[in-house]
Design a protein around this motif. Structure first.
Motif, PDB file in Angstrom:
ATOM      1  N   ARG A 166      27.122   3.480 -42.544  1.00 33.88           N
ATOM      2  CA  ARG A 166      27.242   2.160 -41.949  1.00 33.88           C
ATOM      3  C   ARG A 166      25.921   1.434 -42.097  1.00 33.88           C
ATOM      4  O   ARG A 166      24.892   1.882 -41.569  1.00 33.88           O
ATOM      5  N   LEU A 167      25.949   0.325 -42.810  1.00 28.79           N
ATOM      6  CA  LEU A 167      24.772  -0.500 -42.976  1.00 28.79           C
ATOM      7  C   LEU A 167      24.720  -1.563 -41.885  1.00 28.79           C
ATOM      8  O   LEU A 167      25.752  -2.089 -41.475  1.00 28.79           O
ATOM      9  N   SER A 168      23.522  -1.872 -41.445  1.00 31.39           N
ATOM     10  CA  SER A 168      23.316  -2.896 -40.437  1.00 31.39           C
ATOM     11  C   SER A 168      22.435  -4.003 -40.990  1.00 31.39           C
ATOM     12  O   SER A 168      21.559  -3.759 -41.819  1.00 31.39           O
ATOM     13  N   CYS A 169      22.672  -5.201 -40.520  1.00 26.37           N
ATOM     14  CA  CYS A 169      21.868  -6.359 -40.890  1.00 26.37           C
ATOM     15  C   CYS A 169      21.516  -7.105 -39.615  1.00 26.37           C
ATOM     16  O   CYS A 169      22.349  -7.839 -39.073  1.00 26.37           O
ATOM     17  N   ALA A 170      20.310  -6.895 -39.139  1.00 20.95           N
ATOM     18  CA  ALA A 170      19.847  -7.548 -37.922  1.00 20.95           C
ATOM     19  C   ALA A 170      19.216  -8.893 -38.269  1.00 20.95           C
ATOM     20  O   ALA A 170      18.331  -8.964 -39.120  1.00 20.95           O
ATOM     21  N   ALA A 171      19.677  -9.934 -37.620  1.00 16.85           N
ATOM     22  CA  ALA A 171      19.234 -11.287 -37.929  1.00 16.85           C
ATOM     23  C   ALA A 171      18.412 -11.874 -36.790  1.00 16.85           C
ATOM     24  O   ALA A 171      18.677 -11.610 -35.612  1.00 16.85           O
ATOM     25  N   SER A 172      17.440 -12.673 -37.154  1.00 17.29           N
ATOM     26  CA  SER A 172      16.673 -13.448 -36.195  1.00 17.29           C
ATOM     27  C   SER A 172      16.501 -14.858 -36.737  1.00 17.29           C
ATOM     28  O   SER A 172      16.465 -15.062 -37.948  1.00 17.29           O
ATOM     29  N   GLY A 173      16.399 -15.820 -35.852  1.00 13.44           N
ATOM     30  CA  GLY A 173      16.213 -17.201 -36.256  1.00 13.44           C
ATOM     31  C   GLY A 173      17.498 -17.994 -36.406  1.00 13.44           C
ATOM     32  O   GLY A 173      17.466 -19.226 -36.352  1.00 13.44           O
ATOM     33  N   LYS A 174      18.614 -17.329 -36.611  1.00 19.83           N
ATOM     34  CA  LYS A 174      19.927 -17.945 -36.709  1.00 19.83           C
ATOM     35  C   LYS A 174      20.935 -17.052 -36.010  1.00 19.83           C
ATOM     36  O   LYS A 174      20.731 -15.844 -35.894  1.00 19.83           O
ATOM     37  N   ILE A 175      22.031 -17.672 -35.580  1.00 22.27           N
ATOM     38  CA  ILE A 175      23.122 -16.926 -34.980  1.00 22.27           C
ATOM     39  C   ILE A 175      24.099 -16.558 -36.085  1.00 22.27           C
ATOM     40  O   ILE A 175      24.683 -17.426 -36.729  1.00 22.27           O
ATOM     41  N   VAL A 176      24.272 -15.274 -36.299  1.00 24.56           N
ATOM     42  CA  VAL A 176      25.068 -14.786 -37.416  1.00 24.56           C
ATOM     43  C   VAL A 176      26.483 -15.340 -37.397  1.00 24.56           C
ATOM     44  O   VAL A 176      27.022 -15.718 -38.440  1.00 24.56           O
ATOM     45  N   SER A 177      27.092 -15.407 -36.241  1.00 28.35           N
ATOM     46  CA  SER A 177      28.489 -15.816 -36.142  1.00 28.35           C
ATOM     47  C   SER A 177      28.726 -17.275 -36.515  1.00 28.35           C
ATOM     48  O   SER A 177      29.873 -17.673 -36.721  1.00 28.35           O
ATOM     49  N   MET A 178      27.674 -18.074 -36.620  1.00 23.14           N
ATOM     50  CA  MET A 178      27.817 -19.486 -36.943  1.00 23.14           C
ATOM     51  C   MET A 178      27.933 -19.739 -38.440  1.00 23.14           C
ATOM     52  O   MET A 178      28.291 -20.849 -38.843  1.00 23.14           O
ATOM     53  N   TYR A 179      27.631 -18.762 -39.248  1.00 24.92           N
ATOM     54  CA  TYR A 179      27.571 -18.941 -40.692  1.00 24.92           C
ATOM     55  C   TYR A 179      28.262 -17.791 -41.407  1.00 24.92           C
ATOM     56  O   TYR A 179      28.386 -16.697 -40.863  1.00 24.92           O
ATOM     57  N   PRO A 180      28.689 -18.053 -42.646  1.00 22.89           N
ATOM     58  CA  PRO A 180      29.191 -16.931 -43.450  1.00 22.89           C
ATOM     59  C   PRO A 180      28.091 -15.911 -43.676  1.00 22.89           C
ATOM     60  O   PRO A 180      26.947 -16.258 -43.981  1.00 22.89           O
ATOM     61  N   MET A 181      28.443 -14.653 -43.524  1.00 25.80           N
ATOM     62  CA  MET A 181      27.521 -13.562 -43.765  1.00 25.80           C
ATOM     63  C   MET A 181      28.135 -12.626 -44.779  1.00 25.80           C
ATOM     64  O   MET A 181      29.342 -12.360 -44.732  1.00 25.80           O
TER      65      MET A 181
END
Length: 115
Positions: A19-34
């Protein structure tokens, strides 16, 4: 300002899971295509899977039925569950986030599938 940090890669035998993880900062992941992309040695970077703000997901034919993309809004983190891994899945896997102005990329995490 925007940073994506992948983790969870490693060495696994054929048929195994990661399972790969992608931790984001500076933007809310759910607001954009990832999405997740991968690049194997000597090959071009290719699309793996994507999740849209409405939760709809898409995946490449090569990984359908084996990989699942998801996200956890409470952790602002995206995931790629990889099952029944094959040697041809060996690559550096990159997380990306698309905004109106910029596509952001993480530095990648190595996945090696070998007996």
């Amino acid at each position: 300002q925007v940073q994506l940090v992948e983790s969870g890669g490693g060495l696994v035998q054929p048929g195994g899971s990661l399972r790969l993880s992608c931790a984001a900062s500076g933007k809310i992941v759910s607001m954009y295509p990832m999405g997740w992309y991968r690049q194997a040695p000597g090959k071009q970077r290719e699309f793996v899977a994507r999740i849209r703000p409405d939760g709809n997901t898409e995946s490449a034919d090569s990984v359908k039925g084996r990989f699942t993309i998801s996200r956890d809004s409470s952790k602002n983190t995206g995931y790629l569950q990889m099952n029944n891994l094959k040697p041809e899945d060996t690559a550096v896997y990159y997380c990306n986030l698309n905004t109106w102005t910029t596509t952001y990329w993480g530095q990648g995490t190595q996945v090696t599938v070998s007996a």
